[in-house]
Design a protein around this motif. Structure first.
Motif, PDB file in Angstrom:
ATOM      1  N   PRO A  45      32.039  63.789  35.965  1.00 49.43           N
ATOM      2  CA  PRO A  45      32.231  65.202  35.619  1.00 49.43           C
ATOM      3  C   PRO A  45      31.098  65.740  34.744  1.00 49.43           C
ATOM      4  CG  PRO A  45      33.752  63.791  34.404  1.00 49.43           C
ATOM      5  CD  PRO A  45      33.110  62.925  35.437  1.00 49.43           C
ATOM      6  N   PRO A  46      30.656  66.954  35.007  1.00 48.07           N
ATOM      7  CA  PRO A  46      29.573  67.542  34.214  1.00 48.07           C
ATOM      8  C   PRO A  46      29.974  67.816  32.767  1.00 48.07           C
ATOM      9  CG  PRO A  46      30.480  69.149  35.750  1.00 48.07           C
ATOM     10  CD  PRO A  46      31.076  67.832  36.109  1.00 48.07           C
ATOM     11  N   THR A  47      31.271  67.732  32.478  1.00 49.31           N
ATOM     12  CA  THR A  47      31.730  67.905  31.102  1.00 49.31           C
ATOM     13  C   THR A  47      31.547  66.645  30.264  1.00 49.31           C
ATOM     14  OG1 THR A  47      33.961  67.313  31.857  1.00 49.31           O
ATOM     15  CG2 THR A  47      33.415  69.663  31.724  1.00 49.31           C
ATOM     16  N   ASP A  48      31.211  65.526  30.916  1.00 48.18           N
ATOM     17  CA  ASP A  48      31.037  64.256  30.211  1.00 48.18           C
ATOM     18  C   ASP A  48      29.600  64.149  29.716  1.00 48.18           C
ATOM     19  OD1 ASP A  48      30.815  61.619  29.368  1.00 48.18           O
ATOM     20  OD2 ASP A  48      32.134  60.856  30.939  1.00 48.18           O
ATOM     21  N   PRO A  49      29.389  64.055  28.416  1.00 54.11           N
ATOM     22  CA  PRO A  49      28.016  64.037  27.885  1.00 54.11           C
ATOM     23  C   PRO A  49      27.194  62.834  28.302  1.00 54.11           C
ATOM     24  CG  PRO A  49      29.625  63.582  26.140  1.00 54.11           C
ATOM     25  CD  PRO A  49      30.407  64.031  27.343  1.00 54.11           C
ATOM     26  N   GLN A  50      27.833  61.752  28.744  1.00 58.64           N
ATOM     27  CA  GLN A  50      27.046  60.577  29.113  1.00 58.64           C
ATOM     28  C   GLN A  50      26.187  60.813  30.348  1.00 58.64           C
ATOM     29  OE1 GLN A  50      28.992  57.052  30.904  1.00 58.64           O
ATOM     30  NE2 GLN A  50      30.902  58.251  30.964  1.00 58.64           N
ATOM     31  N   TRP A  51      26.521  61.865  31.131  1.00 61.85           N
ATOM     32  CA  TRP A  51      25.740  62.134  32.336  1.00 61.85           C
ATOM     33  C   TRP A  51      24.675  63.204  32.105  1.00 61.85           C
ATOM     34  CZ3 TRP A  51      26.904  57.976  34.351  1.00 61.85           C
ATOM     35  CH2 TRP A  51      28.218  57.528  34.471  1.00 61.85           C
ATOM     36  N   LYS A  52      24.514  63.632  30.864  1.00 60.41           N
ATOM     37  CA  LYS A  52      23.504  64.632  30.546  1.00 60.41           C
ATOM     38  C   LYS A  52      22.105  64.064  30.834  1.00 60.41           C
ATOM     39  CE  LYS A  52      21.837  68.455  28.726  1.00 60.41           C
ATOM     40  NZ  LYS A  52      21.980  69.763  29.406  1.00 60.41           N
ATOM     41  N   GLY A  53      21.403  64.690  31.776  1.00 58.30           N
ATOM     42  CA  GLY A  53      20.064  64.260  32.134  1.00 58.30           C
ATOM     43  C   GLY A  53      20.002  62.949  32.884  1.00 58.30           C
ATOM     44  N   ALA A  54      21.144  62.437  33.351  1.00 55.48           N
ATOM     45  CA  ALA A  54      21.184  61.121  33.997  1.00 55.48           C
ATOM     46  C   ALA A  54      20.463  61.127  35.339  1.00 55.48           C
ATOM     47  CB  ALA A  54      22.638  60.690  34.206  1.00 55.48           C
ATOM     48  N   ALA A  55      19.884  59.996  35.680  1.00 57.78           N
ATOM     49  CA  ALA A  55      19.267  59.822  36.998  1.00 57.78           C
ATOM     50  C   ALA A  55      20.365  59.756  38.053  1.00 57.78           C
ATOM     51  CB  ALA A  55      18.424  58.558  37.021  1.00 57.78           C
ATOM     52  N   SER A  56      20.233  60.561  39.086  1.00 58.54           N
ATOM     53  CA  SER A  56      21.308  60.685  40.072  1.00 58.54           C
ATOM     54  C   SER A  56      21.422  59.494  41.004  1.00 58.54           C
ATOM     55  CB  SER A  56      21.115  61.966  40.892  1.00 58.54           C
ATOM     56  OG  SER A  56      21.244  63.101  40.076  1.00 58.54           O
ATOM     57  N   ASP A  57      20.434  58.586  40.991  1.00 59.22           N
ATOM     58  CA  ASP A  57      20.564  57.420  41.862  1.00 59.22           C
ATOM     59  C   ASP A  57      21.760  56.570  41.460  1.00 59.22           C
ATOM     60  OD1 ASP A  57      19.484  56.419  39.521  1.00 59.22           O
ATOM     61  OD2 ASP A  57      17.775  55.437  40.488  1.00 59.22           O
ATOM     62  N   GLN A  58      22.145  56.602  40.171  1.00 62.31           N
ATOM     63  CA  GLN A  58      23.302  55.803  39.747  1.00 62.31           C
ATOM     64  C   GLN A  58      24.603  56.362  40.333  1.00 62.31           C
ATOM     65  OE1 GLN A  58      24.173  56.060  35.398  1.00 62.31           O
ATOM     66  NE2 GLN A  58      22.559  57.617  35.390  1.00 62.31           N
ATOM     67  N   PHE A  59      24.666  57.673  40.597  1.00 62.76           N
ATOM     68  CA  PHE A  59      25.849  58.237  41.251  1.00 62.76           C
ATOM     69  C   PHE A  59      25.959  57.718  42.687  1.00 62.76           C
ATOM     70  CE2 PHE A  59      24.736  62.244  38.612  1.00 62.76           C
ATOM     71  CZ  PHE A  59      25.163  61.612  37.449  1.00 62.76           C
TER      72      PHE A  59
ATOM     73  N   HIS B 296       5.829  70.232  40.430  1.00 61.70           N
ATOM     74  CA  HIS B 296       6.121  71.587  40.876  1.00 61.70           C
ATOM     75  C   HIS B 296       6.020  72.517  39.672  1.00 61.70           C
ATOM     76  CE1 HIS B 296       7.518  74.537  43.676  1.00 61.70           C
ATOM     77  NE2 HIS B 296       8.699  74.723  43.103  1.00 61.70           N
ATOM     78  N   ASP B 297       5.964  73.816  39.916  1.00 62.65           N
ATOM     79  CA  ASP B 297       5.834  74.765  38.809  1.00 62.65           C
ATOM     80  C   ASP B 297       7.173  75.127  38.181  1.00 62.65           C
ATOM     81  OD1 ASP B 297       6.896  76.288  40.812  1.00 62.65           O
ATOM     82  OD2 ASP B 297       5.191  77.669  40.990  1.00 62.65           O
ATOM     83  N   ARG B 298       8.265  74.547  38.716  1.00 63.81           N
ATOM     84  CA  ARG B 298       9.592  74.752  38.155  1.00 63.81           C
ATOM     85  C   ARG B 298      10.413  73.469  38.323  1.00 63.81           C
ATOM     86  NH1 ARG B 298      11.789  80.252  40.768  1.00 63.81           N
ATOM     87  NH2 ARG B 298      10.689  79.425  42.586  1.00 63.81           N
ATOM     88  N   SER B 299      11.549  73.417  37.644  1.00 61.15           N
ATOM     89  CA  SER B 299      12.492  72.306  37.780  1.00 61.15           C
ATOM     90  C   SER B 299      13.856  72.864  38.150  1.00 61.15           C
ATOM     91  CB  SER B 299      12.603  71.519  36.467  1.00 61.15           C
ATOM     92  OG  SER B 299      11.395  70.885  36.137  1.00 61.15           O
ATOM     93  N   LEU B 300      14.678  72.006  38.720  1.00 62.02           N
ATOM     94  CA  LEU B 300      16.053  72.404  39.019  1.00 62.02           C
ATOM     95  C   LEU B 300      16.920  72.213  37.786  1.00 62.02           C
ATOM     96  CD1 LEU B 300      16.420  70.852  42.588  1.00 62.02           C
ATOM     97  CD2 LEU B 300      16.269  73.288  42.014  1.00 62.02           C
ATOM     98  N   ILE B 301      17.851  73.129  37.582  1.00 63.67           N
ATOM     99  CA  ILE B 301      18.720  73.097  36.412  1.00 63.67           C
ATOM    100  C   ILE B 301      20.028  72.411  36.781  1.00 63.67           C
ATOM    101  CG2 ILE B 301      19.966  74.498  34.731  1.00 63.67           C
ATOM    102  CD1 ILE B 301      17.871  76.678  35.164  1.00 63.67           C
ATOM    103  N   GLY B 302      20.412  71.432  35.984  1.00 69.91           N
ATOM    104  CA  GLY B 302      21.668  70.735  36.228  1.00 69.91           C
ATOM    105  C   GLY B 302      22.031  69.880  35.041  1.00 69.91           C
ATOM    106  N   HIS B 303      23.278  69.402  35.005  1.00 72.85           N
ATOM    107  CA  HIS B 303      23.717  68.554  33.899  1.00 72.85           C
ATOM    108  C   HIS B 303      22.989  67.217  33.939  1.00 72.85           C
ATOM    109  CE1 HIS B 303      26.330  67.309  30.670  1.00 72.85           C
ATOM    110  NE2 HIS B 303      26.694  66.232  31.341  1.00 72.85           N
ATOM    111  N   SER B 304      22.785  66.684  35.153  1.00 68.71           N
ATOM    112  CA  SER B 304      22.020  65.448  35.309  1.00 68.71           C
ATOM    113  C   SER B 304      20.577  65.832  35.614  1.00 68.71           C
ATOM    114  CB  SER B 304      22.627  64.603  36.424  1.00 68.71           C
ATOM    115  OG  SER B 304      22.547  65.294  37.667  1.00 68.71           O
TER     116      SER B 304
END
Length: 380
Positions: free
Chosen positions: A282-296, A247-255
């Motif tokens: 929690p989005p305040t936890d750095p371990q989830w930065k850019g994480a793949a959401s399938d693990q959630f 796509h010509d854009r991406s969604l913005i999020g912590h993961s």
């Protein structure tokens, strides 16, 4: 009537794949089903007999219950029963029920029948009449058809006066292994009554028995819903329902900002009454930065499974003007089915636009809603 109980859980369970008494059934260890049921039926003392090296496992499996204690058993089932008898306290003549942990669905009704039948008898067992034609196998095929008239399948629990069962074991011939405790009392001349058993008192013997037992557990259905939205930002790929789309854009999020998976994760957690995705990741936890959401999503399903629950079906709706979802919908369904271990027809992915209205209509962001149906065991 008050009574004591011995739950025999010292076997290896090798035919069922090992450690069957500690395996989860409906979210509870198999042994816990019997101990809880016997305590609820009025047992004032339950002795759980386990292998010597499994005492810590008993503590973990029965944590939170009172009125029980664990002791080490022996090489044979009869050795374990005698260890349980030795560990009993209180009136030597009171009733004792001997039960196999591998039969998890003991009921108060069966307990009451056994205790009533014990009046004036040395023992009482639950049993079911044979209904199938019985064959005796020979060296090469059937040797004979056996008359099933008068033949019954013995179950547990089996009820005795504690002192009578001890006396019978004391004179049991050495070197012989009894198939059940009633045989020990019968050999000593005791009178053992038979009461109607319960087909649900199945014995977990083979691996496939667990799947059958799961179907016998009373469950109730719950529905949860989830919603998520993310803003568009710079990029060239968007993740939706576990599938990357150019796509010509991406969604913005912590993961990875996969709104479809986030909404579905919340739907499952909501159906369980188990908070939301922000509580667990929690989005305040750095371990989830850019994480793949399938693990959630996987973690939510694992939490459901740990409670003995199961997912029935899911339905996700993606709300956006672009990208077009339809060309990718089948891949999304297949990916969700894979993550959730569901059949494809239990997974729905749909898409709609807002026809230019609102933040999704103005292409400021993308939203997703989801519904999940689950089944949870009815609390005992």
């Amino acid at each position: 009537m008050r009574f004591a109980a011995i739950v025999v859980a010292a076997g290896s369970g090798s035919r069922a794949g090992g450690d069957k008494q500690w395996r989860s059934l409906g979210g509870r260890p198999v042994v816990r089903w019997s101990v809880e049921a016997l305590l609820a039926a009025g047992a004032d003392e339950v002795v759980v007999v386990v292998a010597a090296d499994a005492l810590p496992r008993a503590d973990a499996a029965l944590a939170g219950l009172s009125g029980w204690r664990a002791v080490a058993g022996g090489a044979e089932r009869s050795d374990s029963v005698m260890a349980g008898l030795k560990a009993l306290t209180g009136d030597a003549g009171r009733p004792v029920l001997v039960h196999d942990a591998a039969r998890p669905f003991v009921s108060a009704t069966i307990v009451a029948r056994l205790l009533a039948a014990l009046d004036g008898a040395d023992g009482a067992i639950a049993a079911l009449p044979l209904t199938d034609t019985v064959k005796r196998k020979g060296a090469d095929g059937i040797e004979a058809t056996v008359d099933r008239a008068g033949l019954w399948r013995a179950q547990t629990p089996q009820a005795f006066r504690a002192d009578r069962l001890r006396a019978a074991y004391a004179v049991w011939p050495g070197g012989q292994v009894p198939t059940d405790d009633a045989a020990v009392v019968e050999q000593d001349g005791g009178h053992v009554r038979l009461v109607e058993g319960d087909p649900r008192l199945m014995k977990l013997t083979w691996p496939e028995d667990f799947a059958m037992a799961e179907t016998l557990i009373a469950r109730h259905s719950r529905v949860g819903q989830g919603f998520d939205a993310h803003r568009w930002g710079p990029g060239d790929t968007v993740w939706l329902c576990g599938v990357p789309i150019a796509h010509d854009r991406s969604l913005i999020g912590h993961s990875d900002a996969d709104a479809g998976l986030h909404a579905l994760t919340d739907a499952i957690l909501g159906a369980m009454g188990d908070g939301d995705i922000g509580d667990h990741f929690p989005p305040t936890d750095p371990q989830w930065k850019g994480a793949a959401s399938d693990q959630f999503l996987i973690a939510a399903v694992e939490r459901l499974t740990a409670r003995g629950g199961r997912l029935v079906n899911v339905d996700v709706t993606l709300i956006c003007e672009r990208p077009k979802v339809k060309p990718h919908r089948q891949a999304m369904r297949e990916r969700l089915a894979q993550i959730l271990a569901l059949p494809l027809d239990a997974v729905s992915v749909k898409a709609t636009t807002m026809e230019g209205m609102g933040f999704t209509g103005r292409e400021e962001g993308l939203a997703a809603s989801a519904i999940a149906m689950i089944e949870l065991p009815v609390a005992g």
